[in-house]
Motif scaffolding. Structure first.
Motif, PDB file in Angstrom:
ATOM      1  N   LEU B  12       0.794  -1.381   0.515  1.00  0.00           N
ATOM      2  CA  LEU B  12       0.135   0.203  -0.375  1.00  0.00           C
ATOM      3  C   LEU B  12       0.964   1.527   0.139  1.00  0.00           C
ATOM      4  O   LEU B  12       0.164   2.268  -0.612  1.00  0.00           O
ATOM      5  N   CYS B  13       1.545   0.890   0.855  1.00  0.00           N
ATOM      6  CA  CYS B  13       2.879   2.281   0.556  1.00  0.00           C
ATOM      7  C   CYS B  13       3.715   2.957  -0.138  1.00  0.00           C
ATOM      8  O   CYS B  13       4.204   1.703  -0.884  1.00  0.00           O
ATOM      9  N   THR B  14       3.075   3.385  -1.527  1.00  0.00           N
ATOM     10  CA  THR B  14       4.353   3.559  -2.891  1.00  0.00           C
ATOM     11  C   THR B  14       5.540   4.481  -2.458  1.00  0.00           C
ATOM     12  O   THR B  14       6.038   4.499  -3.666  1.00  0.00           O
ATOM     13  N   GLN B  15       5.615   4.781  -1.219  1.00  0.00           N
ATOM     14  CA  GLN B  15       6.468   6.371  -0.947  1.00  0.00           C
ATOM     15  C   GLN B  15       7.958   5.464  -2.024  1.00  0.00           C
ATOM     16  O   GLN B  15       9.208   6.068  -2.293  1.00  0.00           O
ATOM     17  N   LEU B 307       5.514  10.655   1.083  1.00  0.00           N
ATOM     18  CA  LEU B 307       5.794  11.057   2.559  1.00  0.00           C
ATOM     19  C   LEU B 307       4.606  12.561   2.489  1.00  0.00           C
ATOM     20  O   LEU B 307       4.714  13.385   3.557  1.00  0.00           O
ATOM     21  N   CYS B 309       2.203  11.213   4.058  1.00  0.00           N
ATOM     22  CA  CYS B 309       1.126  11.620   6.001  1.00  0.00           C
ATOM     23  C   CYS B 309       2.473  11.440   6.418  1.00  0.00           C
ATOM     24  O   CYS B 309       2.333  11.844   7.631  1.00  0.00           O
ATOM     25  N   PRO B 323       6.057   4.914   6.671  1.00  0.00           N
ATOM     26  CA  PRO B 323       5.330   3.734   6.372  1.00  0.00           C
ATOM     27  C   PRO B 323       5.976   2.184   6.085  1.00  0.00           C
ATOM     28  O   PRO B 323       6.414   1.612   6.863  1.00  0.00           O
ATOM     29  N   CYS B 360      -3.046   8.617   2.878  1.00  0.00           N
ATOM     30  CA  CYS B 360      -2.385   8.556   1.893  1.00  0.00           C
ATOM     31  C   CYS B 360      -3.584   8.135   0.513  1.00  0.00           C
ATOM     32  O   CYS B 360      -4.564   7.218   1.078  1.00  0.00           O
ATOM     33  N   PRO B 361      -2.880   8.014  -0.361  1.00  0.00           N
ATOM     34  CA  PRO B 361      -3.597   7.670  -1.491  1.00  0.00           C
ATOM     35  C   PRO B 361      -3.700   6.383  -1.509  1.00  0.00           C
ATOM     36  O   PRO B 361      -5.554   5.939  -2.067  1.00  0.00           O
TER      37      PRO B 361
HETATM   38  S1  SF4 Z   1       1.173   8.495   1.924  1.00  0.00           S
HETATM   39 FE1  SF4 Z   1       2.761   7.839   4.177  1.00  0.00          FE
HETATM   40  S2  SF4 Z   1       1.823   5.437   3.567  1.00  0.00           S
HETATM   41 FE2  SF4 Z   1       0.797   6.522   1.584  1.00  0.00          FE
HETATM   42  S3  SF4 Z   1       2.458   5.880   0.006  1.00  0.00           S
HETATM   43 FE3  SF4 Z   1       2.851   8.254   0.705  1.00  0.00          FE
HETATM   44  S4  SF4 Z   1       4.238   7.966   2.067  1.00  0.00           S
HETATM   45 FE4  SF4 Z   1       3.857   5.805   2.091  1.00  0.00          FE
END
Ligand code: SF4
Ligand code: SF4
Ligand code: SF4
Ligand SMILES: [Zn+2]
Lengths: 70, 777
Positions: B12-15, B307, B309, B323, B360-361
């Protein structure tokens, strides 16, 4: 010994029961399954040990946290 | 925790997904990394980064046409970053490194034609230790020898060929037409047809295009260079690079098509916010650019990342990560078999508030993952015992027989409604909570019962599954006994606990209900506009949010919306017991709200209000406005009730309610013996370490019986000690001439020290997660 701490005897304090001035005594302390000997101020007669605020909130707290994370 | 749980969160976290420049690069160059080095003037590192994905960078670095440019996000604001120009700068200014070939294998491949695709393919095979033989006619490099002047520096092609020869690539000048591919297969494991060399082009299979992933021709062992429509130079590089990877897989006995996803060109999965980015138009540059010009151009890169979040969450900001990275750390922490679990404290510092999941998207909710991690730690007895102990004891206290009670409305034998104020709200201001009850019962025709207790949220937040199950069972039983009416919940944390753990119990939010009733007669408003703070556990309770604002409007209270509100609201730090395990982090959460609040805060959770008050920020609960105390201004700017006061407040609530509404005569809970004096600063200092006035009183009781443990005749000070549970308390005090005991200081520790009086006391808390200390401590 990574967990060790020692404590000088504070002046002016006596055992409440025996009236003896405090001196370093060796005691076996225990937490989370680990035990080790430390030098603490205590009554030379009955062995009652004093953990003062500085030790309890300083080094001893650090060691407690360390042992909890083990 | 199962590894699949980690993986599904990680997905889920695509950072760490590739930014657009990289995801659109046919050879996966990490342009952002190359550029980041250039922006710092680190040309050698820039070239090294380029070489990681671009074979023969000293040659190829001059030749890319930049198909990534339309995707570059700088291009949405100004011109895209001139990535090809920066690659040329990296290879001209940066020192190249010699590749280190793997040991020779027994595999041989034939390459027909010596165009750019062949040179790239040969390099890819050679560094894997395979023998590559290039069959060519005329000068090596084919059309690379006919490039417009100035495209390549004079020795670039020759140096690339020297490098290939160093890597033991063979070149065989061939008479006449190209050799027959099928024939070459007799003594070569694979054949690559470099169709960008006009000499080899006639070998293109009629009508058969190359497989876009493997460059396979459809005939086993034969791979294809760029076809007639793939005329770009970077397309030639891509074809050669892909074919080399396929041939290597073939030689290793692996399916050439497997695990090739990362090579696909496509849109980036990275969510990048362009809002707030400064404009940076491209500057005029010399040809070739000076070092300063190249560095300035590199400085235009946005260093695309997500980033999102992190911005409002002190927990996510507190370490260098995001995350996905944290989830991996937490997972490793859980599966640690020996040694220190370094992430424990971090895991316990998340407020489980769900804000990140809303921002988070992809909906990645770190708090949910943390909840699973904590449950795992408890189940394996690796939850640090001190982290949540006070909150769990507080939960026990609120539900203890002398404090908790359930009553149908006076004169009724069953409750149609049961008002449940929640242990924190009724403990903080018992009078306000009781006024709310009286009003509700009056407005609803005398049908409302009252229930004092703690819902069990602390157990749930701390990962105690069994404790939570027990708590919900006894709750359900009490609720049935009382007649099974609808429970009216004042506290949003209770509401989310009921929704999750007691879905069969009909529950009503206090605010939507109050909004259907006329405002109580004594209701008041303050003159200044208040910033509405939605509690984090109510972030999805749109109806509650609406009703609170509607009530405020009805009583004439002006309000302001903060930037982070509704489903994006902030946590005060109590959520997830973050402030219990990590008080400093707990304060950071509260400050996140108070810092951006231009006026007093109207918080519809009493803990939120009290945590903002503790930071010195004027705050009220809407019940304070509906059922105002004599001096509302004093409450607005007050110090919040402390831990001891809250506990006494719960006892007072019971006395008041049972005494004045039900006219019972309940036995009084024992409170502080009157001869103990704890000055305010001493109490505050004690409470920061979760030492209650009652703990001090009990310790002094012991000293009264057995005498002080230590005495200082010089100063007249005495020391008492007592270990009623897994904590040893110490109190330094003096006895005044009138017999009152003046407390100077109190402290505590958890370690067991034989010879300290009171050691060896039983361990009353039968809670989960204490397993490791058992009856020993
Ligand atoms: S909002 Fe946070 S959890 Fe969601 S993709 Fe971005 S860094 Fe990862
Ligand atoms: S701004 Fe930088 S990181 Fe973003 S796409 Fe363009 S070159 Fe890549
Ligand atoms: S505190 Fe809230 S926003 Fe921060 S990581 Fe935990 S659940 Fe997410
Ligand atoms: Zn003694």
């Amino acid at each position: 010994m990574a967990h060790a701490f020692t404590k000088e005897a504070p002046s002016g304090w006596n055992c409440g029961k025996c009236g003896e001035p405090l001196q370093p005594v060796s005691v076996n302390v225990e937490y989370m399954g680990s035990s080790f000997f430390v030098q603490l101020p205590g009554c030379p007669k009955c062995g009652t040990a004093l953990i003062d605020a500085e030790l309890a909130l300083g080094r001893m707290l650090e060691v407690e946290k360390l042992l909890e994370d083990k | 925790m199962e590894q699949s749980t980690l993986e599904s969160f990680e997905s889920l976290c695509t950072q760490d997904a590739s930014p657009a420049c990289q995801s659109n690069c046919p050879i996966q160059v990490e342009a952002a990394m190359v550029i980041a080095h250039l922006a710092q003037g680190r040309v050698d590192e820039a070239r090294k980064s380029l070489e990681r994905h671009m074979p023969l960078a000293g040659l190829c670095g001059w030749l890319c046409e930049g198909p990534c440019l339309p995707a570059c996000l700088r291009g949405r604001l100004n011109e895209p970053v001139d990535i090809p120009l920066l690659e040329r700068h990296a290879v001209s200014a940066g020192r190249g490194t010699k590749p280190f070939p793997m040991p020779q294998t027994k595999h041989r491949a034939a390459l027909v034609g010596s165009g750019l695709s062949a040179l790239v393919c040969a390099q890819g095979l050679a560094i894997k230790g395979h023998k590559a033989m290039v069959f060519h006619s005329g000068p090596i490099g084919a059309t690379l020898n006919d490039l417009p002047p100035g495209t390549l520096p004079p020795r670039a092609l020759a140096e690339a060929i020297e490098l290939l020869e160093y890597l033991k690539v063979g070149f065989r000048e061939t008479e006449g037409g190209p050799p027959d591919p099928a024939g070459l297969l007799a003594d070569h494991g694979a054949v690559f047809l470099a169709l960008d060399d006009p000499w080899a082009a006639p070998l293109a299979p009629a009508g058969g295009a190359a497989d876009p992933v493997t460059r396979g021709s459809g005939t086993d062992g034969i791979f294809l260079g760029p076809g007639a429509t793939e005329t770009g130079r970077v397309e030639a590089m891509s074809a050669g690079k892909k074919a080399a990877a396929s041939i290597d897989r073939l030689f290793q006995g692996v399916n050439p098509a497997s695990a090739r996803e990362r090579e696909a060109v496509g849109p980036s999965r990275l969510a990048v916010d362009l809002g707030g980015q400064a404009s940076a138009p491209k500057a005029a540059m010399s040809e070739p650019p000076t070092a300063a010009e190249a560095q300035a151009e590199a400085g235009r890169c946005l260093a695309c990342s997500c980033l999102k979040c992190l911005a409002p969450c002190p927990f996510l900001r507190s370490r260098k990560g995001y995350p996905k990275k944290y989830a991996r750390e937490f997972y490793n922490n859980i599966i640690t078999a020996f040694g220190i679990r370094h992430a424990n404290r971090h895991i316990n510092s998340c407020a489980e508030c769900g804000l990140c999941g809303q921002i988070c998207p992809n909906g990645a909710d770190m708090g949910k993952f943390v909840g699973l991690a904590r449950a795992d730690m408890v189940a394996s007895s690796h939850m640090p015992v001190s982290a949540h102990e006070f909150a769990l004891e507080d939960q026990e206290h609120a539900n203890s027989p002398g404090i908790s009670f359930v009553r149908p409305a006076p004169g009724r034998d069953r409750a149609d409604y049961l008002f449940f104020p929640g242990c924190q709200l009724l403990g903080a201001y018992p009078g306000t909570a009781l006024a709310a009850y009286r009003y509700l019962n009056g407005a609803l025709g005398g049908s409302v019962g009252l229930w004092s207790g703690c819902c069990g949220a602390p157990g749930r937040w701390s990962g105690r599954g069994r404790l939570t199950a027990r708590a919900t069972e006894s709750f359900r039983a009490l609720w049935r006994q009382s007649g099974g009416g609808a429970v009216i919940l004042a506290c949003p944390s209770c509401a989310s606990f009921f929704a999750a753990e007691l879905p069969d119990v009909p529950a009503l939010g206090l605010w939507p209900l109050l909004d259907t009733l006329p405002p109580p007669p004594g209701a008041t408003a303050i003159a200044v506009a208040m910033v509405v703070h939605d509690p984090c556990s109510a972030r999805l309770d749109a109806e509650g949010q609406r009703a609170v604002r509607s009530m405020a409007a009805k009583i004439g209270q002006k309000t302001i919306e903060p930037r982070m509100t509704g489903r994006h609201t902030l946590c005060c730090g109590f959520g997830g017991l973050a402030s219990e395990a990590n008080p400093d982090m707990g304060r950071e959460y509260a400050l996140e709200r108070t810092r951006e609040s231009p006026g007093p805060i109207l918080a519809w959770c009493s803990v939120c209000r009290d945590r903002f008050l503790a930071e010195g920020h004027p705050s009220l609960h809407p019940l304070d406005l509906l059922f105002p105390p004599a001096d509302i201004g004093a409450r607005l700017g007050s110090r919040p009730p402390g831990l001891s006061a809250r506990r006494e407040g719960r006892a007072l609530f019971r006395d008041l309610a049972l005494g004045t509404v039900w006219l019972e005569n309940p036995p009084k809970e024992k409170t502080m013996p009157p001869n103990v004096d704890i000055p305010g600063e001493v109490l505050a200092d004690m409470e920061s370490r979760r030492i209650l006035a009652a703990d001090v009183a009990a310790t002094l009781e012991v000293a009264k019986k057995n005498g002080p443990v230590f005495a200082n005749p010089e100063t007249g000070r005495l020391i008492a000690s007592h270990r009623p549970r897994q904590v040893t308390f110490w109190v330094e005090y003096e006895e005044r001439p009138d017999g009152t005991l003046l407390v100077h200081r109190a402290w505590c520790h958890r370690m067991v020290v034989p010879g300290v009086p009171g050691e060896g006391a039983e361990s009353p808390a039968s809670l989960e997660g204490y397993a490791r200390t058992g009856g020993r401590v």
